[in-house]
Scaffold this active site. Sequence first.
Site, PDB file in Angstrom:
ATOM      1  N   CYS A 233       0.869  -1.181   0.000  1.00 43.46           N
ATOM      2  CA  CYS A 233       0.000   0.000   0.000  1.00 43.46           C
ATOM      3  C   CYS A 233       0.893   1.214   0.000  1.00 43.46           C
ATOM      4  O   CYS A 233       1.718   1.374  -0.900  1.00 43.46           O
ATOM      5  CB  CYS A 233      -0.965  -0.025   1.178  1.00 43.46           C
ATOM      6  SG  CYS A 233      -0.188  -0.097   2.795  1.00 43.46           S
ATOM      7  N   ARG A 238      -2.226  -0.923   5.554  1.00 45.24           N
ATOM      8  CA  ARG A 238      -3.437  -1.371   4.861  1.00 45.24           C
ATOM      9  C   ARG A 238      -3.177  -2.712   4.169  1.00 45.24           C
ATOM     10  O   ARG A 238      -4.052  -3.568   4.089  1.00 45.24           O
ATOM     11  CB  ARG A 238      -3.880  -0.317   3.831  1.00 45.24           C
ATOM     12  CG  ARG A 238      -4.498   0.915   4.459  1.00 45.24           C
ATOM     13  CD  ARG A 238      -4.874   1.951   3.407  1.00 45.24           C
ATOM     14  NE  ARG A 238      -3.703   2.649   2.870  1.00 45.24           N
ATOM     15  CZ  ARG A 238      -3.759   3.531   1.878  1.00 45.24           C
ATOM     16  NH1 ARG A 238      -4.902   3.795   1.284  1.00 45.24           N
ATOM     17  NH2 ARG A 238      -2.666   4.141   1.475  1.00 45.24           N
TER      18      ARG A 238
END
Lengths: 281, 99
Positions: A233, A238
Amino acid sequence: MSRENVLVSAAWSEENLQTPGVVFAEVDEDTTAYDGGHIPGAVKIDWKNELQDPIRRDFVDREGFEKLLSAKGISNDDTVILYGGNNNWFAAYAYWYFKLYGHNDVKLLDGGRKKWELDGRPLDKEEVTREATSYKAQEQDLTIRAFRDEVVDAIGKKNLVDVRSPDEFSGKLLAPAHLPQEQAQRAGHIPSAVNVPWSKAANEDGTFKSNDELREIYAEAGFDGSRKTIAYCRIGERSSHTWFALRELLGHEDVKNYDGSWTEYGSLVGVPIELGSGKEA
Amino acid sequence: MSDSCGAPVQGGTVEVSTTETVLQGKVVSGGAPVGGAYVRLLDSTGEFTAEVVSSPEGDFRFFAAPGSWTVRALHRTGNGQADVSAEGPGVHAVEIAVA
């Protein structure tokens, strides 16, 4: 991989707050939420100040992790239940980090702090102290951590799963839309990456979607189950969430998280970058 | 530059550059601010884009791009949403009532 081995519900958690051998830990980058009220008995882990090296860009070393967990009162044989804000991003990162250092029994609280709060479950401000332990960590398990050179080598060969938002993937934004957009690195994505935003794997209340739904989402995006996989990410939290979905929930075996992610890749000199949605390729 | 992706503290004021498109406002219930609501930014197709937690004064803020957006708030007392159209850079205000 059974879901019950890696994920617990808020209801199960509330019933097991006092269970010996079960330790709850709230993980976040901004720990003011914990200070304002946490799950009763949960210890606090500060993602930034406790899990990251204060000077160079890397994790605390094995000895540092041993010291940290010993001071938190976590034993090698404890079941550690991790939860946090931001839809469990930092808790998922910590889950991956605990696995990296070889902790045996660690699980995520499904939905994290959001689900807990939306359910109206109890939070308190009691100071939590646990008796110190002598925690022993393993050497990092590098089968789940990707570094930049292997990411460049993986272009066109492995599944590269970019879990940022479509606008970050295409190069329109450099950071998620809740952050200012002033950044040093170039915009875009790693060539051949598929874009499956982390949020596709989560319901509105922060819980993970069912395995059937998850399989369909990744298949539709062009994820090839026969290939090895690297998720990334912007800074790697994430993508820990997606790493968890792909490896721990769906059981794909060779899945790595690239914690250098876009803030490293987008700053490298000479590497290829692709712009746009990537779907025309 | 932010070295992480966690949501910053909401509320207060920010300096907005001439190129940034900011969507901001309050979550309210019966006219009173609602803090601790989970505010989600959805794009014009309803796809999730970002999420923050409203400040004790009910404030939230997103750094988006020009276009049509939906802001949706979740709170243990109820949910609500509102549409906002950002035609260009600058600060665009929007209020969300939850019930």
